[in-house]
Design an enzyme around this catalytic site. Structure first.
Site, PDB file in Angstrom:
ATOM      1  N   TRP A  69      20.136  48.718  18.608  1.00 19.15           N
ATOM      2  CA  TRP A  69      19.819  47.132  18.140  1.00 19.15           C
ATOM      3  C   TRP A  69      21.215  46.236  18.464  1.00 19.15           C
ATOM      4  CZ3 TRP A  69      23.755  45.865  14.981  1.00 19.15           C
ATOM      5  CH2 TRP A  69      24.536  47.033  14.342  1.00 19.15           C
ATOM      6  N   ASN A  70      22.199  46.569  18.827  1.00 21.31           N
ATOM      7  CA  ASN A  70      23.408  45.785  18.605  1.00 21.31           C
ATOM      8  C   ASN A  70      23.608  44.902  19.779  1.00 21.31           C
ATOM      9  OD1 ASN A  70      24.249  47.902  20.043  1.00 21.31           O
ATOM     10  ND2 ASN A  70      26.393  48.005  19.378  1.00 21.31           N
ATOM     11  N   GLU A  83      25.695  56.857  26.447  1.00 19.69           N
ATOM     12  CA  GLU A  83      26.450  55.798  25.920  1.00 19.69           C
ATOM     13  C   GLU A  83      26.721  56.023  24.495  1.00 19.69           C
ATOM     14  OE1 GLU A  83      28.574  54.055  27.969  1.00 19.69           O
ATOM     15  OE2 GLU A  83      27.679  54.210  29.774  1.00 19.69           O
ATOM     16  N   CYS A 106      30.212  48.889  20.179  1.00 17.60           N
ATOM     17  CA  CYS A 106      30.699  50.383  20.533  1.00 17.60           C
ATOM     18  C   CYS A 106      32.249  50.131  20.916  1.00 17.60           C
ATOM     19  CB  CYS A 106      29.745  51.118  21.417  1.00 17.60           C
ATOM     20  SG  CYS A 106      29.670  50.148  22.768  1.00 17.60           S
ATOM     21  N   GLU A 137      27.727  53.136  33.312  1.00 17.93           N
ATOM     22  CA  GLU A 137      26.862  52.198  33.713  1.00 17.93           C
ATOM     23  C   GLU A 137      27.378  50.836  34.316  1.00 17.93           C
ATOM     24  OE1 GLU A 137      24.680  51.712  29.835  1.00 17.93           O
ATOM     25  OE2 GLU A 137      23.254  53.513  30.491  1.00 17.93           O
TER      26      GLU A 137
HETATM   27  P1  NAP Z   1      21.377  55.302  16.569  1.00 19.69           P
HETATM   28  O1  NAP Z   1      20.844  55.490  15.077  1.00 19.69           O
HETATM   29  O2  NAP Z   1      21.688  56.447  17.229  1.00 19.69           O
HETATM   30  O3  NAP Z   1      20.028  54.490  17.094  1.00 19.69           O
HETATM   31  C1  NAP Z   1      19.895  54.187  18.551  1.00 19.69           C
HETATM   32  C2  NAP Z   1      18.673  54.363  19.089  1.00 19.69           C
HETATM   33  O4  NAP Z   1      18.166  55.790  18.930  1.00 19.69           O
HETATM   34  C3  NAP Z   1      17.611  53.682  18.305  1.00 19.69           C
HETATM   35  O5  NAP Z   1      16.639  53.004  19.126  1.00 19.69           O
HETATM   36  C4  NAP Z   1      17.053  54.720  17.185  1.00 19.69           C
HETATM   37  O6  NAP Z   1      15.742  54.377  16.913  1.00 19.69           O
HETATM   38  C5  NAP Z   1      16.942  55.581  18.282  1.00 19.69           C
HETATM   39  N1  NAP Z   1      16.752  56.965  17.318  1.00 19.69           N
HETATM   40  C6  NAP Z   1      17.411  57.179  16.245  1.00 19.69           C
HETATM   41  N2  NAP Z   1      17.159  58.506  15.680  1.00 19.69           N
HETATM   42  C7  NAP Z   1      16.456  58.931  16.761  1.00 19.69           C
HETATM   43  C8  NAP Z   1      16.063  60.379  16.889  1.00 19.69           C
HETATM   44  N3  NAP Z   1      16.003  61.313  15.973  1.00 19.69           N
HETATM   45  N4  NAP Z   1      15.102  60.504  18.151  1.00 19.69           N
HETATM   46  C9  NAP Z   1      15.102  59.685  19.143  1.00 19.69           C
HETATM   47  N5  NAP Z   1      15.564  58.483  19.118  1.00 19.69           N
HETATM   48  C10 NAP Z   1      16.505  58.135  17.943  1.00 19.69           C
HETATM   49  O7  NAP Z   1      22.510  54.267  16.658  1.00 19.69           O
HETATM   50  P2  NAP Z   1      22.553  52.695  16.118  1.00 19.69           P
HETATM   51  O8  NAP Z   1      23.226  53.063  14.851  1.00 19.69           O
HETATM   52  O9  NAP Z   1      21.188  52.054  15.945  1.00 19.69           O
HETATM   53  O10 NAP Z   1      23.368  52.202  17.064  1.00 19.69           O
HETATM   54  C11 NAP Z   1      24.839  52.045  16.959  1.00 19.69           C
HETATM   55  C12 NAP Z   1      25.492  52.870  17.745  1.00 19.69           C
HETATM   56  O11 NAP Z   1      25.362  52.839  19.057  1.00 19.69           O
HETATM   57  C13 NAP Z   1      26.863  53.087  17.627  1.00 19.69           C
HETATM   58  O12 NAP Z   1      27.496  54.335  17.205  1.00 19.69           O
HETATM   59  C14 NAP Z   1      27.412  52.393  18.619  1.00 19.69           C
HETATM   60  O13 NAP Z   1      28.928  52.741  19.004  1.00 19.69           O
HETATM   61  C15 NAP Z   1      26.635  53.073  19.834  1.00 19.69           C
HETATM   62  N6  NAP Z   1      26.529  52.160  20.914  1.00 19.69           N
HETATM   63  C16 NAP Z   1      27.086  52.574  22.222  1.00 19.69           C
HETATM   64  C17 NAP Z   1      27.098  51.883  23.179  1.00 19.69           C
HETATM   65  C18 NAP Z   1      27.844  52.386  24.371  1.00 19.69           C
HETATM   66  O14 NAP Z   1      27.628  51.931  25.552  1.00 19.69           O
HETATM   67  N7  NAP Z   1      28.569  53.395  24.384  1.00 19.69           N
HETATM   68  C19 NAP Z   1      26.661  50.655  23.390  1.00 19.69           C
HETATM   69  C20 NAP Z   1      26.264  50.161  22.032  1.00 19.69           C
HETATM   70  C21 NAP Z   1      25.972  51.074  21.062  1.00 19.69           C
HETATM   71  P3  NAP Z   1      15.531  53.198  15.666  1.00 19.69           P
HETATM   72  O15 NAP Z   1      15.814  51.951  16.023  1.00 19.69           O
HETATM   73  O16 NAP Z   1      14.030  53.304  15.554  1.00 19.69           O
HETATM   74  O17 NAP Z   1      16.115  54.021  14.566  1.00 19.69           O
END
Ligand code: NAP
Length: 484
Positions: free
Chosen positions: A156-157, A256, A290, A464
């Site tokens: 979502w971010n 990522e 992130c 990416e």
């Molecule tokens: P998250 O909980 O891992 O969610 C990311 C995505 O995964 C969402 O679409 C979420 O769906 C889905 N998801 C959650 N549980 C799942 C499961 N069991 N099976 C399949 N899909 C699942 O992460 P977040 O808290 O939303 O996002 C923040 C994280 O993303 C941070 O750790 C940040 O560092 C990381 N991030 C990394 C990058 C990079 O380029 N390295 C860029 C941006 C963010 P729902 O929304 O329905 O829960």
């Protein structure tokens, strides 16, 4: 929400160029984090619709992959132009569902669109090799072919750019895609889908599944035999689980994941640059990126002078609803985010840290937090190991370069790191010593379409953007021509 083009506000999933909902008409609400009002309700799809999308993408792959690179590029350019032309509306949608200030949302639309433009250009440069032969009666050719159906899950971010950063190289290479955006920010994804249809993508090339049941959709995406590639941006915990699920069909995987970025201010830094860079890295998107500076290390002999100026800059940041003018910090995404900050702050305080700016919720509303600083942090504190994901600077003091590098590398993450120095020798030594995929030297914002983005260690697999991004979506095929 008032838009110039109200068609951009879609509420159904997008499969095979059609707007689709589940048979039982289930929906979930999308909430504005600034005031917790429901913006709209969205089709709550699941395994059935995901499978339908995978099949549509698989059927579309047959003809999309056969188009010339120039033909694919032409449709992508139209999409790029439409996204750019609708920037104001797209930014409004993003600010309303995600919270970031409008100016930042526009910045993200420009950044997101730039991946479409870049990979429309890169589509025509997916070169292979003719390799010198070891035997005169044969020739060796290596070509690159699109891998097939790509499934992807995004957070979502960054509701637009995390999607275009995956879709664009995939479709440029000739793949077709099924994407699940985060449940909190599906509207930006659906607006992109609407514009992709306007641009003229054939049926099934781009598919978007909206769902509140991520695990159910994720299971189909990671285990379906028609999906050849899985790409994920999100937390390390979920990424590891999805990678495991992909093992059953040996999919190519890009991840990522989370970061724990160190930012080091050396005693010979240009302090103006260091303050500007640290603020930009730390407080962009209210600290919810992130690549945010998660641990800020300041050298002992400039500590007091740096902190005095940094504190003034942090407390001057303007907090409020993202749609209001001059706002620099919007709301956090939800109550869990506020609770996480409170937990990390309490743990740090119990272990000896001190709050020297902010430290409380902000009066602007339930999900707003004051731009804050905690000093006296150390590696025993949870704040040094977990992503803060909020507008809080955690400050550490150090003496020597070796100490700073050792502390900076002391984490299982390896996404982004930053440091400030004017000494060229130190700049090269430290850049080489940091175990991170991205290193910013005298710069706090380093994301560009042209540059490879990605992490080492548990921050991920693959890159990416840049010329490397497309490699994630192709297979190298070796053809040996014998009998010459
Ligand atoms: P998250 O909980 O891992 O969610 C990311 C995505 O995964 C969402 O679409 C979420 O769906 C889905 N998801 C959650 N549980 C799942 C499961 N069991 N099976 C399949 N899909 C699942 O992460 P977040 O808290 O939303 O996002 C923040 C994280 O993303 C941070 O750790 C940040 O560092 C990381 N991030 C990394 C990058 C990079 O380029 N390295 C860029 C941006 C963010 P729902 O929304 O329905 O829960």
């Amino acid at each position: 929400m008032q838009l110039l083009n109200q068609q951009l506000l879609q509420t159904q999933s997008f499969i095979n160029n059609q707007w689709v909902g589940p048979a039982n008409r289930a929906t979930f609400d999308v909430i504005n984090p600034a005031d917790q009002r429901v913006i709209t309700s969205i089709a709550d799809c699941g395994a059935v619709e995901t499978e339908q999308a995978v099949k549509a993408a698989s059927a579309a792959f047959k003809s999309w992959s056969k188009k010339t690179a120039k033909e694919r590029s032409a449709v992508m350019k139209k999409w790029f132009n439409l996204v750019s032309d609708n920037m104001d509306d797209l930014a409004m949608i993003m600010t309303t569902e995600q919270g970031k200030p409008l100016a930042e949302a526009k910045g993200e639309i420009i950044y997101g669109a730039s991946f479409i433009e870049w990979f429309a250009e890169e589509a025509r440069r997916i070169y292979g090799d003719v390799i010198p032969t070891p035997l005169n009666d044969r020739r060796i050719i290596a070509t690159k072919q699109p891998i097939g159906v790509v499934a992807a899950i995004t957070p979502w971010n960054f509701p637009v750019s995390m999607i275009t950063r995956k879709i664009s190289p995939a479709i440029a290479a000739g793949c077709t895609v099924v994407i699940k955006p985060a449940a909190q920010t599906p509207l930006s994804a659906l607006a992109l889908a609407y514009l992709s249809k306007e641009a003229g993508f054939p049926d099934g090339v781009i598919n978007i599944i909206t769902s509140s049941r991520a695990a159910e959709v994720g299971k189909v995406m990671t285990e379906h035999p028609l999906v050849q590639k899985f790409s994920f941006t999100g937390s390390t915990k979920v990424g590891k689980m999805l990678m495991q699920q992909c093992a059953s069909t040996v999919k190519k995987v890009s991840l990522e994941l989370g970061g724990n970025a160190p930012l080091i201010v050396f005693d010979d830094a240009n302090i103006d640059l260091a303050i500007k860079g640290t603020l930009a890295s730390k407080y962009r998107n209210a600290g919810q990126t992130c690549v945010c500076a998660n641990r800020i290390y300041v050298q002992e002999n400039i500590y007091d002078s740096f902190m005095e100026r940094y504190k003034k800059a942090v407390t001057a940041l303007n907090v409020g609803e993202g749609t209001k003018p001059n706002v620099e910090i919007g709301p956090l995404i939800d109550e869990n985010a506020i609770e996480k900050i409170n937990r990390l702050m309490n743990d740090a305080l119990e272990r000896g840290a001190t709050i020297t700016a902010g430290g409380n919720k902000h009066e602007a509303g339930k999900l707003f937090y004051q731009p804050s600083i905690i000093e006296g942090c150390n590696s025993e504190m949870a704040v040094s190991r977990e992503e803060i994901f909020g507008p809080v600077s955690a400050i550490y003091k150090f003496r020597t370069d070796e100490e700073a590098i050792q502390m900076a590398n002391n984490t299982e993450y390896g996404l982004a790191a930053y440091f400030f120095t004017q000494n060229i020798g130190r700049a090269i030594r430290v850049a080489e010593a940091l175990d991170y995929g991205i290193v910013g030297v005298n710069e706090g914002v380093v994301s560009h379409t042209e540059a490879p983005f990605g992490g080492m260690k548990e921050s991920g697999i693959g890159r990416e953007g840049s010329k490397y991004g497309i490699e994630e979506y192709v297979e190298v095929k070796y053809v040996c021509i014998g009998g010459l």
